[in-house]
Design an enzyme around this catalytic site. Structure first.
Site, short mmCIF file in Angstrom:
data_model
loop_
_atom_site.label_atom_id
_atom_site.label_comp_id
_atom_site.label_asym_id
_atom_site.label_seq_id
_atom_site.Cartn_x
_atom_site.Cartn_y
_atom_site.Cartn_z
N GLN A 270 39.83 -1.42 30.12
CA GLN A 270 39.72 -2.58 29.24
C GLN A 270 38.55 -3.44 29.72
O GLN A 270 38.47 -3.77 30.90
CB GLN A 270 41.00 -3.41 29.29
CG GLN A 270 40.95 -4.67 28.42
CD GLN A 270 42.12 -5.62 28.69
OE1 GLN A 270 42.23 -6.18 29.77
NE2 GLN A 270 42.99 -5.78 27.72
N HIS B 217 33.30 -10.01 31.21
CA HIS B 217 33.98 -11.11 31.89
C HIS B 217 34.99 -10.55 32.88
O HIS B 217 35.09 -10.98 34.00
CB HIS B 217 34.66 -12.01 30.87
CG HIS B 217 35.41 -13.14 31.50
ND1 HIS B 217 36.79 -13.10 31.66
CD2 HIS B 217 34.98 -14.29 32.04
CE1 HIS B 217 37.15 -14.22 32.27
NE2 HIS B 217 36.09 -14.96 32.50
N HIS C 59 48.81 -16.91 30.80
CA HIS C 59 47.81 -17.17 29.76
C HIS C 59 47.20 -18.54 29.99
O HIS C 59 46.36 -18.68 30.85
CB HIS C 59 48.41 -16.96 28.38
CG HIS C 59 48.83 -15.54 28.16
ND1 HIS C 59 49.54 -15.11 27.08
CD2 HIS C 59 48.63 -14.42 28.93
CE1 HIS C 59 49.75 -13.79 27.17
NE2 HIS C 59 49.22 -13.37 28.29
CU CU Z 1 38.12 -11.86 30.97
CU CU Z 2 49.23 -11.58 29.36
#
Ligand code: CU
Ligand code: CU
Length: 347
Positions: A151, A75, A222
């Site tokens: 990541q 993603h 977020h």
């Molecule tokens: Cu993502």
């Molecule tokens: Cu964050």
């Protein structure tokens, strides 16, 4: 005559050997695969990190990134430069997940234990950033970056037995680059009250005598973030502040680096400012700033380069945030002409 030819041949071959080694050890652009070591994402929304250590007696310049996201399973991918990685394992779970999540068999840790510079971001469905010509990230000896950590965010669990090696090819050289890249993170702390709209704001002055050329920006929140905007603020002779928009977007769109809106150089004495407009109208609890999905973040990254200079020593521009800090209450930066409406509306 014959002897001359031999000497000539010899010197020619020495020349070739020199050229060859010079090319190999110095200035050639090489490609390093920083890929997941065939990982098996066992559950949905898993963030996996894998590190690479940079040899400590050499300095390298990363001049390009080539994403290698296989089968479109990733993603997003982020590349961090760290002093030390979050874990000494080959892979670990480095997600911003709820603390109660005990599902994972992997050790949980942040991407970096210290340092933590985002150098590159890739997101599915978004065009990836290419560095401008002659721009490189300096890593290794003499920099705070001793490790690179990749990541990868996997949204779906894999079928049994299937593994993935998504990642990045890093284009690098040992040849010093005339333009060094840096990232400045504008971030806000604080608490967001329930059932409200809250501004999280930060500002700081450039106190180093450098000219920085911004070329990309990235926003990160977020779930509560609606608009994130960043500005360069300059003051004219009459004391009026001029706010120029560096970037603004809905942080729920892919969180990559995007081209900067205004690439006018940022100079000593200029101020930088960022605001995140947070919407907690559907939330009955207080939300703190923190790493998990129950927490929030307000980040505006500025990626820039400096010419024949080192990047800013300053890496962060942060404030305590709500309820204590607001642009309008900032005595130190003394901001006027605050673009209250523009900073919180998407065009
Ligand atoms: Cu993502
Ligand atoms: Cu964050």
């Amino acid at each position: 005559m014959k002897r001359m030819a031999v000497i000539h041949m010899l010197s020619l071959s020495i020349f070739f050997v020199l050229l060859f080694t010079f090319n190999l050890t110095c200035c050639e652009v090489k490609k390093f695969p920083l890929l997941m070591p065939n990982v098996y994402p066992a559950r949905p929304d898993l963030y996996i990190c894998t590190p690479v250590r940079i040899v400590d007696d050499k300095t390298f310049y990363i001049v390009g990134f080539e994403p290698n996201a296989t089968m479109h399973v990733a993603h997003h991918m982020l590349l961090f430069g760290c002093g030390h990685p979050g874990s000494n394992k080959e892979i670990w779970d480095c997600g911003e997940m709820s603390a109660a999540d005990s599902y994972s068999t992997l050790k949980k840790a942040p991407p970096c234990r210290d340092g933590n510079h985002v150098l590159y971001a890739w997101a599915r469905n978004a065009k990836s950033l290419t560095l401008p010509d002659d721009v490189g990230f300096q890593v290794g000896k003499g920099t705070g970056i001793q490790y690179l950590v990749l990541q990868v965010h996997y949204t779906k669990p894999f079928p049994e037995g299937q593994t993935d090696n998504s990642g990045l090819f890093l284009m690098y050289t040992e040849e010093p680059q005339s333009k060094l890249a840096g990232v400045l993170l504008l971030g806000v702390g604080g608490i967001i009250p329930p059932k409200s709209q809250t501004y999280m704001e930060t500002a700081c002055e450039i106190e180093e005598n450098k000219v920085i050329h911004p070329f990309a920006y990235r926003t990160h929140t977020h779930t509560l973030g609606r608009v994130v905007s960043g500005y360069r603020v300059t003051r004219d002779e009459t004391g009026e502040d001029h706010w120029s928009l560096l970037g603004k977007r809905d942080p729920l769109t892919p969180q990559m680096f995007y081209p900067i809106f205004d690439s006018t150089p940022i100079k000593y004495g200029d101020r930088l400012a960022a605001r995140c407009t947070m919407d907690s109208s559907n939330r009955n609890r207080y939300t703190q700033v923190g790493p998990t999905n129950n927490d929030e973040m307000c980040n505006f990254y500025i990626m820039y380069y400096v010419k024949n200079d080192t990047p800013l020593t300053r890496k962060y521009c942060t404030t305590v945030g709500p309820p204590y800090y607001r642009w309008a209450l900032d005595k130190e930066n003394d901001l006027n002409n605050i673009p209250d409406e523009e900073a919180s509306t998407l065009d």
